[in-house]
Write a protein that holds these residues in place. Sequence first.
Motif, PDB file in Angstrom:
ATOM      1  N   THR A 196      33.177   8.070  22.835  1.00  0.00           N
ATOM      2  CA  THR A 196      31.964   8.032  22.459  1.00  0.00           C
ATOM      3  C   THR A 196      31.613   8.829  21.085  1.00  0.00           C
ATOM      4  N   TYR A 197      31.461   7.889  20.043  1.00  0.00           N
ATOM      5  CA  TYR A 197      31.181   8.622  18.639  1.00  0.00           C
ATOM      6  C   TYR A 197      29.517   8.282  18.206  1.00  0.00           C
ATOM      7  N   ILE A 198      29.185   9.411  17.700  1.00  0.00           N
ATOM      8  CA  ILE A 198      27.795   9.329  17.420  1.00  0.00           C
ATOM      9  C   ILE A 198      27.231   9.822  16.092  1.00  0.00           C
ATOM     10  N   ALA A 199      26.673   8.861  15.248  1.00  0.00           N
ATOM     11  CA  ALA A 199      26.135   9.241  13.994  1.00  0.00           C
ATOM     12  C   ALA A 199      24.606   9.498  14.187  1.00  0.00           C
ATOM     13  N   THR A 200      24.535  11.060  13.987  1.00  0.00           N
ATOM     14  CA  THR A 200      22.978  11.416  14.217  1.00  0.00           C
ATOM     15  C   THR A 200      22.280  11.136  13.063  1.00  0.00           C
ATOM     16  N   TRP A 201      20.980  11.281  13.213  1.00  0.00           N
ATOM     17  CA  TRP A 201      19.849  11.439  12.222  1.00  0.00           C
ATOM     18  C   TRP A 201      20.261  12.281  11.167  1.00  0.00           C
ATOM     19  N   GLU A 202      20.581  13.636  11.347  1.00  0.00           N
ATOM     20  CA  GLU A 202      21.101  14.664  10.574  1.00  0.00           C
ATOM     21  C   GLU A 202      22.429  14.241   9.894  1.00  0.00           C
ATOM     22  N   TYR A 203      23.247  13.683  10.341  1.00  0.00           N
ATOM     23  CA  TYR A 203      24.577  13.138   9.620  1.00  0.00           C
ATOM     24  C   TYR A 203      24.185  12.132   8.731  1.00  0.00           C
ATOM     25  N   THR A 204      23.024  11.298   9.089  1.00  0.00           N
ATOM     26  CA  THR A 204      23.197  10.092   8.046  1.00  0.00           C
ATOM     27  C   THR A 204      22.537  10.877   6.926  1.00  0.00           C
ATOM     28  N   LEU A 205      21.310  11.786   7.117  1.00  0.00           N
ATOM     29  CA  LEU A 205      20.461  12.087   5.910  1.00  0.00           C
ATOM     30  C   LEU A 205      21.518  13.219   5.006  1.00  0.00           C
ATOM     31  N   ARG A 206      22.234  13.689   5.715  1.00  0.00           N
ATOM     32  CA  ARG A 206      23.411  14.662   4.691  1.00  0.00           C
ATOM     33  C   ARG A 206      24.257  14.059   4.005  1.00  0.00           C
ATOM     34  N   ASN A 207      24.451  12.657   4.471  1.00  0.00           N
ATOM     35  CA  ASN A 207      25.271  11.724   3.389  1.00  0.00           C
ATOM     36  C   ASN A 207      24.662  10.659   2.678  1.00  0.00           C
ATOM     37  N   SER A 208      23.271  10.951   2.356  1.00  0.00           N
ATOM     38  CA  SER A 208      22.446   9.936   1.887  1.00  0.00           C
ATOM     39  C   SER A 208      23.069   9.607   0.382  1.00  0.00           C
ATOM     40  N   LEU A 209      22.877   8.596  -0.259  1.00  0.00           N
ATOM     41  CA  LEU A 209      23.514   8.134  -1.473  1.00  0.00           C
ATOM     42  C   LEU A 209      22.444   8.092  -2.217  1.00  0.00           C
ATOM     43  N   PRO A 210      22.848   8.416  -3.908  1.00  0.00           N
ATOM     44  CA  PRO A 210      21.933   8.470  -4.866  1.00  0.00           C
ATOM     45  C   PRO A 210      21.152   6.981  -4.944  1.00  0.00           C
ATOM     46  N   TRP A 211      19.962   7.093  -5.393  1.00  0.00           N
ATOM     47  CA  TRP A 211      19.177   5.943  -5.787  1.00  0.00           C
ATOM     48  C   TRP A 211      20.099   5.039  -6.718  1.00  0.00           C
ATOM     49  N   GLU A 212      20.710   5.657  -7.824  1.00  0.00           N
ATOM     50  CA  GLU A 212      21.275   4.934  -8.702  1.00  0.00           C
ATOM     51  C   GLU A 212      22.471   3.945  -8.154  1.00  0.00           C
ATOM     52  N   PHE A 213      23.097   4.616  -7.046  1.00  0.00           N
ATOM     53  CA  PHE A 213      24.287   3.755  -6.421  1.00  0.00           C
ATOM     54  C   PHE A 213      23.511   2.545  -5.572  1.00  0.00           C
ATOM     55  N   PHE A 214      22.254   2.845  -4.991  1.00  0.00           N
ATOM     56  CA  PHE A 214      21.536   1.680  -4.424  1.00  0.00           C
ATOM     57  C   PHE A 214      21.216   0.625  -5.422  1.00  0.00           C
ATOM     58  N   ASN A 215      20.852   0.991  -6.666  1.00  0.00           N
ATOM     59  CA  ASN A 215      20.567  -0.058  -7.819  1.00  0.00           C
ATOM     60  C   ASN A 215      21.717  -0.949  -7.964  1.00  0.00           C
ATOM     61  N   GLU A 216      22.781  -0.064  -8.221  1.00  0.00           N
ATOM     62  CA  GLU A 216      23.993  -0.737  -8.691  1.00  0.00           C
ATOM     63  C   GLU A 216      24.346  -1.768  -7.453  1.00  0.00           C
ATOM     64  N   TRP A 217      24.405  -1.190  -6.323  1.00  0.00           N
ATOM     65  CA  TRP A 217      24.790  -1.967  -4.950  1.00  0.00           C
ATOM     66  C   TRP A 217      24.192  -3.375  -4.905  1.00  0.00           C
ATOM     67  N   ILE A 218      22.636  -3.178  -5.209  1.00  0.00           N
ATOM     68  CA  ILE A 218      21.836  -4.449  -4.914  1.00  0.00           C
ATOM     69  C   ILE A 218      21.964  -5.542  -5.992  1.00  0.00           C
ATOM     70  N   ASN A 219      22.483  -5.004  -7.339  1.00  0.00           N
ATOM     71  CA  ASN A 219      22.651  -5.609  -8.410  1.00  0.00           C
ATOM     72  C   ASN A 219      23.839  -6.435  -8.824  1.00  0.00           C
ATOM     73  N   GLN A 220      24.767  -6.343  -7.841  1.00  0.00           N
ATOM     74  CA  GLN A 220      25.981  -7.072  -7.866  1.00  0.00           C
ATOM     75  C   GLN A 220      25.860  -8.729  -7.999  1.00  0.00           C
ATOM     76  N   ASP A 221      26.533  -9.307  -8.679  1.00  0.00           N
ATOM     77  CA  ASP A 221      26.466 -10.746  -8.987  1.00  0.00           C
ATOM     78  C   ASP A 221      27.257 -11.412  -7.572  1.00  0.00           C
ATOM     79  N   ALA A 222      26.281 -11.416  -6.760  1.00  0.00           N
ATOM     80  CA  ALA A 222      26.815 -12.213  -5.392  1.00  0.00           C
ATOM     81  C   ALA A 222      25.672 -12.572  -4.893  1.00  0.00           C
ATOM     82  N   GLN A 223      25.720 -13.633  -3.720  1.00  0.00           N
ATOM     83  CA  GLN A 223      24.533 -14.164  -2.982  1.00  0.00           C
ATOM     84  C   GLN A 223      24.004 -13.225  -1.953  1.00  0.00           C
ATOM     85  N   LYS A 224      25.171 -12.210  -1.643  1.00  0.00           N
ATOM     86  CA  LYS A 224      24.622 -11.500  -0.287  1.00  0.00           C
ATOM     87  C   LYS A 224      23.882 -10.180  -0.894  1.00  0.00           C
ATOM     88  N   ALA A 225      24.256  -9.903  -2.273  1.00  0.00           N
ATOM     89  CA  ALA A 225      23.405  -8.935  -2.924  1.00  0.00           C
ATOM     90  C   ALA A 225      22.023  -9.245  -3.124  1.00  0.00           C
TER      91      ALA A 225
END
Length: 320
Positions: free
Chosen positions: A190-219
Amino acid sequence: MESKKLLLLDVDCGLDDAQAIMMALAAPNVQVLGITCTHGNTTIDNVCRNVLRVLKACQKSEIPVFRGACGSLLGQTLNASIYHGKDGLGDVPDPNAPGLEHLQSEHAVNAMIRIVTEHSSQISLVAVGPLTNVALAIKMDPTFSTKLKHLYIMGGNMEGRGNTTICGEFNFMSDPEAASIVLNQFVCPTYIATWEYTLRNSLPWEFFNEWINQDAQKARFMKEITGHIGKYAKVKQGDEEVHSEAGFVSCDSFAVAAAVDETVVTEYMQCGVNVELQGALTRGMMVLDTLNLQKKQNRAFVMVKCDLEKFKKLMMSALK
């Protein structure tokens, strides 16, 4: 050729569940055998609709979707509409959304038991919502966890840091009894991704903007449903708006990433885990038995460190 990893996803489909599902569907080494739905971020019917919408956006509508538990084992329900929207996907109208008639008639828990039994020792179950369905599966079939290859969970905490109550993370707080059953009765790794683990590995909002602005239907789909979360990128300091320190956290994607590519997690802590059910301030909190006083046979692998570059690549390819 390496055979594909077989995954079953159990979700309470809000925004990060959608991101996690899309990551699993985009991974070339993975086959998703089915998606089971549970209450959580929104109502069970909304969760089911949301999963069908995500599958349609990914052109994977052939994957079976099953309706599961509509509330916790003891009946109290939470929701996370402030972040995910009342419908769980940002409250963006979608006139072409598939209807509930596309669901399978089989109950999610029965489907879970059947699919895992048909592929004994081959399936990893990734549970990224309240653990109600998963707990019911082992209650209905006590051998359920012996037939699983792995269980991946997003939920709980390792330092008593809550996001719903002082010490309670949302998924565990939504059904503490179910979380307790799963952590105490499952025998598979059993492998657990806890709340603190996810917080500690948050991504910059710049990455988020690049991520959703890819030229693809899913984005474009992701950009639409996450339109309102930009406000979490900025916080008010006096009269000024400044970038939030928190960054972009796609909680559920961390559990899927570990299931898709185990090298994404670079360090684990292995120990017995439990859930506090009685505490006035600590109900729903995950407790780590670092001293091994409980002498548990099945000690969980609690995620500690993440290869963020690999995680980012999985996130990017999810929307390509």
